[in-house]
Each structure stands twice: as structure tokens, then as C-alpha cells.
Scaffold this motif. Structure first.
Motif, PDB file in Angstrom:
ATOM      1  N   LEU A 146       0.825  -1.216   0.000  1.00  0.00           N
ATOM      2  CA  LEU A 146       0.000   0.000   0.000  1.00  0.00           C
ATOM      3  C   LEU A 146       0.857   1.263   0.000  1.00  0.00           C
ATOM      4  N   ASP A 147       2.133   1.105   0.338  1.00  0.00           N
ATOM      5  CA  ASP A 147       3.055   2.254   0.363  1.00  0.00           C
ATOM      6  C   ASP A 147       2.448   3.379   1.215  1.00  0.00           C
ATOM      7  N   VAL A 148       2.081   3.031   2.457  1.00  0.00           N
ATOM      8  CA  VAL A 148       1.334   3.980   3.289  1.00  0.00           C
ATOM      9  C   VAL A 148       2.090   5.267   3.589  1.00  0.00           C
ATOM     10  N   TYR A 149       3.419   5.189   3.570  1.00  0.00           N
ATOM     11  CA  TYR A 149       4.167   6.411   3.882  1.00  0.00           C
ATOM     12  C   TYR A 149       4.245   7.330   2.665  1.00  0.00           C
ATOM     13  N   GLY A 150       3.852   6.826   1.520  1.00  0.00           N
ATOM     14  CA  GLY A 150       3.755   7.656   0.329  1.00  0.00           C
ATOM     15  C   GLY A 150       5.088   7.932  -0.337  1.00  0.00           C
ATOM     16  N   ALA A 151       5.048   7.948  -1.663  1.00  0.00           N
ATOM     17  CA  ALA A 151       6.256   8.253  -2.424  1.00  0.00           C
ATOM     18  C   ALA A 151       6.576   9.732  -2.283  1.00  0.00           C
ATOM     19  N   PRO A 152       7.857  10.096  -2.288  1.00  0.00           N
ATOM     20  CA  PRO A 152       8.201  11.523  -2.224  1.00  0.00           C
ATOM     21  C   PRO A 152       7.657  12.257  -3.439  1.00  0.00           C
ATOM     22  N   VAL A 153       7.229  13.527  -3.230  1.00  0.00           N
ATOM     23  CA  VAL A 153       6.680  14.264  -4.379  1.00  0.00           C
ATOM     24  C   VAL A 153       7.806  14.897  -5.187  1.00  0.00           C
TER      25      VAL A 153
END
Ligand SMILES: Cc1cc2nc3c(=O)[nH]c(=O)nc-3n(C[C@H](O)[C@H](O)[C@H](O)COP(=O)(O)OP(=O)(O)OC[C@H]3O[C@@H](n4cnc5c(N)ncnc54)[C@H](O)[C@@H]3O)c2cc1C
Lengths: 153, 287
Positions: A146-153
Motif C-alpha cells: 500500500l506504500d502507506v508512507y507515500g512516495a516523495p513528491v
């Protein structure tokens, strides 16, 4: 010095198993040691061992076509490594590499399978424990997908 | 609005809560590729006392306002510290506010962690990603009064080794304050010697007396849900398990309803709420 039979009931994987079962599986086991950087096994090789980690750290890695391998999981004291010894075609699906001094107990997979086939109660008890490990690792992999921490923008 | 839910300790804003106070950026530090820490001082010289876990509404003039937790030391109210991840227009403007820039600050708002209620027992901090920033003031509070607590664990999950925040703090907390710091990442390259796996797996390993533990959890909501389940499975009581619900907010004072979670206004009843309140709400898809 503690024998394998003494030690196994203290390991979470074997905790609660009846004494005769522990004694039976201990007959398939030897103590092993890995130096940092040393591989426990490589992807594609016959999976004939099951490891119970006593101390240290092991990286489970997948080789990528380019660049260095990616670490997909790690195992530490109180963990176990490998269930391919139980699942045909009994080949490792990833590399396992010690990243620090690691002590483990190595079980001969063929010997374990033999004990499981001979005594289905032993087989069921071991299978329940292996399934628990698989379930925890599958759940971890799913949530990480789920990549909960999120990809860097 | 219902007054229950969270931990109680909180500081209130000075004056009109809708009027931002000017603060000046004094230091500006890049922590990771997308996260910066700003150290600010009030332009009017008046300190801003806060409780660990509270947040402010930070305004970058011309760009807009965002709720951001205070990441500094509650024992040092003369400076205001915020750690901000650049995810959109407002946070981009905030992270690019260099030394000397004036920002508008409203607050502090919301409930705190009230970590001191865990004195005499073990404390487990579970952080995911940027969620370590809102926990940092509570960790500093425990370190300043370390002898009052039993075992203290910080279980921290990050996306990759490059995304690990506050590396110097992590080392200092472990070395000088007997905090059992365990870090795990979702993805590691070959050179990473540490753990790879989910932060909940660190909870499963235990190392704390669950019935006498206060657990404080902060991170993405999905991670918090699974971390809370793992803590409950080990025996931590729902009333001793606190989560920071950082859903988007606007007014900060419980009027606009932007952050409403059923009967709770997260900006005033939260962001820190206990799990006995949250459990029935978190598993409901529509809330
Ligand atoms: C109480 C509270 C405390 C917070 N503390 C911090 C903090 O210490 N550091 C920090 O970097 N951020 C924190 N946040 C999140 C921060 O407020 C948002 O990232 C910010 O409002 C985004 O605004 P933007 O204009 O930059 O991006 P937008 O363009 O508004 O959003 C960019 C992306 O981020 C998502 N997003 C926006 N807000 C949130 C949110 N609250 N939760 C999850 N996803 C969101 C959006 O859906 C969108 O995908 C906190 C939020 C709350 C409610």
C-alpha cells in the motif's frame, strides 16, 4: 552448554510443542554459524534446510536485473527463515545473507518432511507454526504494498 | 461536539484563535529528501507554551494554511519547531520558507499525548513516516524525566533508509536515555544492514509489560489501525492506547466541521484520542 533440545522450547516457533515432538525434530538439527556477508542460501538452489535464528540478522534479498539486490524482508533472533523445504518444488525463491554474525539452528528439510509424513500429528503441529509465519509475512508484504508512507513528491 | 475522548492536557492560544501571530523562521534544516524542520521565534517575543501532541495552523502568506504538529521540546516554549513534509501547495511554501521569513501561526490547538500519565510503567511509541515528528515532543518529555518510567520503546517504520527522520535524536535517545529504538523500513537496498518489514512486526516482538504500558501511535491511518490491533493483541488496554488522528482540518477550533469524525471534531477533541473511542470508528469505511 545448552543442547539443541534444551534450546528449542525457548524459541517462539517451538514454544508449546510437546516435549517428545521437540526431541523428534531436534534429531534433524545442527548448530550453524554465518559471518557477515555469508549466504545461508541462494535463489534457485534446492531448499533442503529450515533455519531458526538464535542471534544475528539475515537479509532476504531478491536480485534485480540491474543494480544491487533489494532487501525484501529481514530475520532476527526469534525468527525462522525458509518454508520452501515444505513446499514443492523445494527451491529457494530468494537469497538469504547474514548481515552480522549470525547463529542459527539448521534443520535438514528432508529429515523434517520424513518425520511429518511418518507422524501426521507432528506434521500438523509444524505446519500450523509455519503457516503462522507465512501469514505474518504475507500480511506485512500486503500492507507494505500500500506504500502507506507515500512516495516523495 | 462531545467533550470526552482524548488525553486532556492542552495549552490554549493567546488572544483571538482566528488571528495568526507572526513568527520568524530562525533555522531551516533539510531532514530528508522531502522533509524539513523549521525553528521559529515569535515576532512579538511572547512564548507559546504547548503540550506534546498539539498542533498549530501554519500560514505561508499567499499560499494558505495547514495544520502541522509541533515537533519541538515542550520545555522550550520560547522556540516553535515544526517538521514538515512537502506534499502539496501549502507545505511546499512552508518548507521553502528560509531564515528570516515571516509565517502566520494560530494555536496551539488540540489535545496532547499526556505521556506523563504513563509514569511508573512502560511506554511504547509507535511511529510511521512523518508520524515521528508529532511524537518527538513526548519522547523528549520522557527523556527529561527518564527515571519515572519503566522500559521505553520507540518502534519506528519508514519507507526507505533515506526517509528515516531525526537520526541524531534516535542515536542520542538510545545511548543517553535508555530508549530501546527499533527502526524498520519497507524497502531496503543491499547496503542497508537494519530491519526490513512492517512496524507492527516490531510490536509483535514485545519487550514491554503490556498490562502496564502506555502506547502512543502516530503515522498514516492504515499503519495506525494495524499497529493498534497488534498492541491490543499483546494486551495493551484500549484506554492506554492513544492515536493521533491527523485528518485534514481548517478552523482549528471546532466550528467548521471539516475534521468531523462522527460526533468528534478532531481539531478540538483530538488529534490525540484513545483507542476505546476510536476503535469503532476506524474500521468503518464511510467515516
Ligand atoms: C493535526 C494535524 C497534524 C499534522 N501534522 C503534520 C506534521 O507535523 N508534519 C506534516 O508534514 N504534516 C502534518 N499534517 C498534514 C498536513 O497538514 C498536510 O500534509 C497539509 O495540510 C497538506 O497541505 P498541502 O496544501 O501542502 O497539500 P494538499 O494539496 O492539500 O494535499 C496534498 C496531498 O496530501 C494529502 N493530504 C492532505 N492533508 C492530509 C492529511 N491531513 N492526512 C493525510 N493526507 C493528507 C492530500 O489528499 C493530497 O493527496 C498534519 C495534519 C493534521 C490534521
Amino acid at each position: 552448554m545448552q543442547t539443541i533440545t534444551d534450546y528449542l522450547p525457548q524459541h517462539p516457533f517451538f514454544a508449546g510443542l510437546p516435549e517428545p515432538v521437540v526431541a523428534l525434530v531436534a534429531g534433524c538439527a545442527v548448530n550453524v554459524h554465518f559471518r557477515p556477508g555469508q549466504h545461508l542460501f541462494h535463489e534457485g538452489e534446492p531448499a533442503d534446510t529450515f533455519y531458526v535464528i538464535r542471534h544475528g540478522r539475515v537479509s532476504l534479498e531478491v536480485r534485480a536485473p540491474a543494480g544491487s539486490p533489494v532487501v525484501v524482508d529481514s530475520a532476527h533472533a526469534d525468527d525462522v527463515v525458509g518454508w520452501s523445504w515444505l513446499v514443492p518444488p523445494h527451491r529457494w525463491l530468494f537469497d538469504a545473507r547474514a548481515t552480522e554474525e549470525t547463529s542459527a539452528i539448521a534443520f535438514d528439510g528432508a529429515c523434517l518432511r520424513d518425520k511429518c509424513d511418518t507422524d501426521p500429528a507432528v506434521g500438523y503441529a509444524l505446519l500450523q507454526r509455519v503457516v503462522q509465519v507465512m501469514s505474518t509475512r504475507l500480511q506485512s508484504a500486503r500492507i507494505r504494498l500500500l506504500d502507506v508512507y507515500g512516495a516523495p513528491v | 461536539m462531545t467533550a470526552v475522548a482524548g488525553a486532556g492536557s492542552r495549552a490554549a492560544p493567546r488572544g483571538d484563535p482566528f488571528v495568526p501571530r507572526p513568527f520568524v523562521v530562525r533555522r531551516h534544516r533539510q531532514d530528508t529528501r522531502d522533509t524539513w524542520t523549521l525553528v521559529l521565534e515569535p515576532a512579538d517575543g511572547a512564548t507559546m507554551p504547548f503540550a506534546a501532541g498539539q498542533f498549530t495552523m501554519m500560514q505561508a502568506f499567499g499560499a494558505g494554511e495547514a495544520p502541522i504538529s509541533i515537533s519541538g521540546d515542550p520545555a522550550r516554549p520560547e522556540v516553535l519547531e515544526h517538521t514538515i513534509r512537502n506534499v502539496g501547495a501549502v507545505t511546499r511554501a512552508l518548507v521553502h520558507a528560509g531564515p528570516g521569513t515571516e509565517l502566520g501561526i494560530r494555536g496551539p490547538f488540540g489535545t496532547g499525548w499526556e505521556v506523563s500519565s504513563g509514569r511508573g510503567g512502560d511506554v511504547v511509541f509507535v511511529a510511521g513516516g512523518i508520524g515521528l515528528a508529532p511524537l518527538r515532543p513526548a519522547i523528549l518529555e520522557v527523556c527529561a524525566d527518564r527515571a519515572s518510567y519503566g522500559r521505553v520503546l520507540l518502534l519506528y517504520g519508514a519507507r526507505t533508509p533515506e526517509d528515516i527522520l531525526f537520526g541524531d535524536d534516535l542515536r542520542r535517545w538510545a545511548a543517553d536515555h535508555a530508549v530501546d529504538v527499533q527502526v524498520t523500513v519497507d524497502n531496503g537496498q543491499h547496503a542497508w544492514q537494519g530491519r526490513v518489514g512492517l512496524v507492527t512486526q516490531l510490536v509483535d516482538r514485545g519487550g514491554f509489560d503490556a498490562v502496564n504500558t502506555l502506547a502512543l501511535v502516530c503515522g498514516p491511518e492504515v499503519m495506525m489501525r494495524y499497529a493498534a490491533m497488534a498492541l491490543r493483541a499483546r494486551g495493551v488496554a484500549p484506554a492506554r492506547l492513544r492515536l493521533s488522528m491527523e485528518r485534514n482540518m481548517k478552523c482549528g477550533v471546532g466550528l467548521c466541521g471539516h475534521c468531523q469524525l462522527r460526533e468528534y471534531f478532531l481539531c478540538v477533541d483530538g488529534p490525540v484520542l484513545t483507542y476505546d473511542v476510536l476503535e469503532p470508528l476506524m474500521s468503518r469505511a464511510e467515516l
